[in-house]
Design a protein around this motif. Sequence first.
Motif, mmCIF file in Angstrom:
data_model
loop_
_atom_site.group_PDB
_atom_site.id
_atom_site.type_symbol
_atom_site.label_atom_id
_atom_site.label_comp_id
_atom_site.label_asym_id
_atom_site.label_seq_id
_atom_site.Cartn_x
_atom_site.Cartn_y
_atom_site.Cartn_z
ATOM 1 N N SER A 255 -1.962 -5.591 -4.339
ATOM 2 C CA SER A 255 -1.341 -5.390 -3.029
ATOM 3 C C SER A 255 -2.192 -5.090 -1.986
ATOM 4 O O SER A 255 -3.387 -4.636 -1.901
ATOM 5 C CB SER A 255 -0.334 -4.267 -2.939
ATOM 6 O OG SER A 255 -0.770 -2.811 -3.052
ATOM 7 N N CYS B 285 5.182 -1.629 5.263
ATOM 8 C CA CYS B 285 3.895 -1.793 5.714
ATOM 9 C C CYS B 285 3.276 -0.873 6.496
ATOM 10 O O CYS B 285 2.243 -0.897 6.950
ATOM 11 C CB CYS B 285 3.991 -3.375 6.519
ATOM 12 S SG CYS B 285 5.006 -3.407 8.080
ATOM 13 N N ARG C 4 1.147 -7.561 1.504
ATOM 14 C CA ARG C 4 1.120 -8.561 0.766
ATOM 15 C C ARG C 4 0.890 -8.216 -0.754
ATOM 16 O O ARG C 4 -0.073 -7.571 -0.914
ATOM 17 C CB ARG C 4 0.552 -9.982 1.231
ATOM 18 C CG ARG C 4 -1.017 -9.742 1.169
ATOM 19 C CD ARG C 4 -1.693 -10.767 2.010
ATOM 20 N NE ARG C 4 -1.420 -10.770 3.540
ATOM 21 C CZ ARG C 4 -1.928 -11.413 4.234
ATOM 22 N NH1 ARG C 4 -2.998 -12.266 3.950
ATOM 23 N NH2 ARG C 4 -1.757 -11.357 5.594
ATOM 24 N N ASP D 17 1.047 -6.359 7.891
ATOM 25 C CA ASP D 17 1.493 -7.144 6.664
ATOM 26 C C ASP D 17 1.188 -6.178 5.328
ATOM 27 O O ASP D 17 0.118 -5.592 5.217
ATOM 28 C CB ASP D 17 0.757 -8.393 6.815
ATOM 29 C CG ASP D 17 1.206 -9.413 5.651
ATOM 30 O OD1 ASP D 17 2.322 -9.318 5.422
ATOM 31 O OD2 ASP D 17 0.382 -10.157 5.182
ATOM 32 N N HIS E 133 -0.805 -10.425 -4.009
ATOM 33 C CA HIS E 133 -1.253 -11.416 -4.687
ATOM 34 C C HIS E 133 -1.858 -11.231 -5.836
ATOM 35 O O HIS E 133 -2.852 -10.238 -6.130
ATOM 36 C CB HIS E 133 -2.403 -11.924 -3.839
ATOM 37 C CG HIS E 133 -3.080 -13.299 -4.126
ATOM 38 N ND1 HIS E 133 -2.428 -14.532 -4.502
ATOM 39 C CD2 HIS E 133 -4.374 -13.657 -4.487
ATOM 40 C CE1 HIS E 133 -3.093 -15.694 -4.921
ATOM 41 N NE2 HIS E 133 -4.573 -14.913 -5.171
#
Length: 549
Positions: free
Chosen positions: A200, A36, A194, A192, A196
């Motif tokens: 990214s 991250c 992530r 963070d 989805h």
Amino acid sequence: MAGISKSPTGIAGFDELTHGGLPTGRPSLVCGTAGCGKTLFASTFLIQGAREHGENGVFVTFEERPVDIVANVASLGFGLDELIAEDRIAIEHISVDPAELAEIGEYDLEGLFLRLELAIDAVGAKRVVLDTIESLFSAFSNPAILRAEIRRLFDWLKDRGMTTVITAERGDGALTRQGLEEYVSDCVILLDHRVHNQISTRRMRIVKYRGTAHGTNEYPFLIDEDGFSVLPVSALGLDHRVFDERVASGVPDLDAMVSGGGFHRGSSILVSGVAGSGKSSLAASFVGAACARGERALYFSFEESAAQSVRNMRSIGLDLQPWLDADRLRHIAARPTFYSLEMHLAIMLREVTRFDPAVVVLDPISAFLESGDRMEVQAMLLRMVDFLKSRGITAVFTHLAHSQQGETATDAGLSSLMDAWILMLNREMQGEFNRELYLLKARGMSHSNQVREFVMSANGIRLLPPYLGESGALTGSARRAEEARLRRAETERRHEVDRRRRAAAQRMAELQAEMEASAEEMRLLDETEAAYQRQAEADATEMEASRKA
């Protein structure tokens, strides 16, 4: 803030977000999952401190070797090896092998303190990085001893006035695996990374910052060739500057539809319409006009490359290539699905900040609807609108509508955010599509509410007033046919007027001739009567004379 001294990190956007940087002389925790950006955040803090603020530093690594750390940041142009050679930064690699350690009595971190103190004294450090502290945990099996030693380490750093960044891995359901946030309570930063829908996103959140105001939302951040950068976009407000100056759109007929000519500088202009209605061509006209004024323009395209846009605009007499060659126009093309919404926003804001344009085009914003839900897209575009307004930049947003019926609504719900709204439609009439333009809104300016026919040719863009008939506005061949019919009717009318005028003139001439003949006849009658009277008088006189004789 009063009572809180802060040390700038040199990370773009972060120092503005925290109103100065990290708390001076106190430890700050940077936690997050693998990949991250924790180490890069800490490296940037340390390197920028030595380079820009004269605060030397010590980098304590428990995992990576010093040569690996130097190599990792070399691609960013940080020059860490030069700072090490100049004794402005020291790197201490401390390898903790549980197999070589044993807790015997009061085992502690005294060895770490000694090495750290020597490194601090060697370079006169003001900043310290510990990356990552979980590696120390393997040396302890007793949690009580572990917590006591960690607390002692942080107190030791505070006593020496070290501005410290500690990186830690995020735990399951907690910020860190060992609950370090309760010890590092001055400042806690959560990173963070992530994914989805296979896209990214990197986001940052300041969980805690004791004694000072700070942003509490999630903020997108970038890791690219320029390093680590944060954009505090949601902190933007409505305190943007207002301009009375007008800027031309590049289409004189469109400027003439607005009182005063042109749109206010710093306006946000929405150009919505169906496919093929001319949205991109109109947006490119704004860009061409800005470059012609000697200003800079930035064109974000989410469907076409720069070469394709240049080729297409030449068909309407607009050559963008000279402006690209002169670096007065910059064209940035990227697929909406290539990045997340936050990443797109961060990249766009960064490019605007770098290039400092007067006009920005986003073409089309509706392409983002596939990258997120409606609320996320609207929030992202709202941030973009606010950012551009805060810099006095005229913005043109194109939006693809999916209906030919001309509904005055946008999928992204942006019409209420815009200062001006131009609606473009294709109308089917007599077997052909014709383009129409409506200026639905122009805040602060009176404007025409009439439809215009939108005509593109090699000579540019023209807006023609359509024929308003009983059945509505006629455009294209229907307008031309109606105009031809009117011309024929006018010709026939004129011919009929001429014929009747000639007939009237002929009748008047005939009447005049009759009047003249009647007058002549009356004259002759008068002369005959006069002659008769004279002759009668002469005869009477002669007869009277003969009687006397």
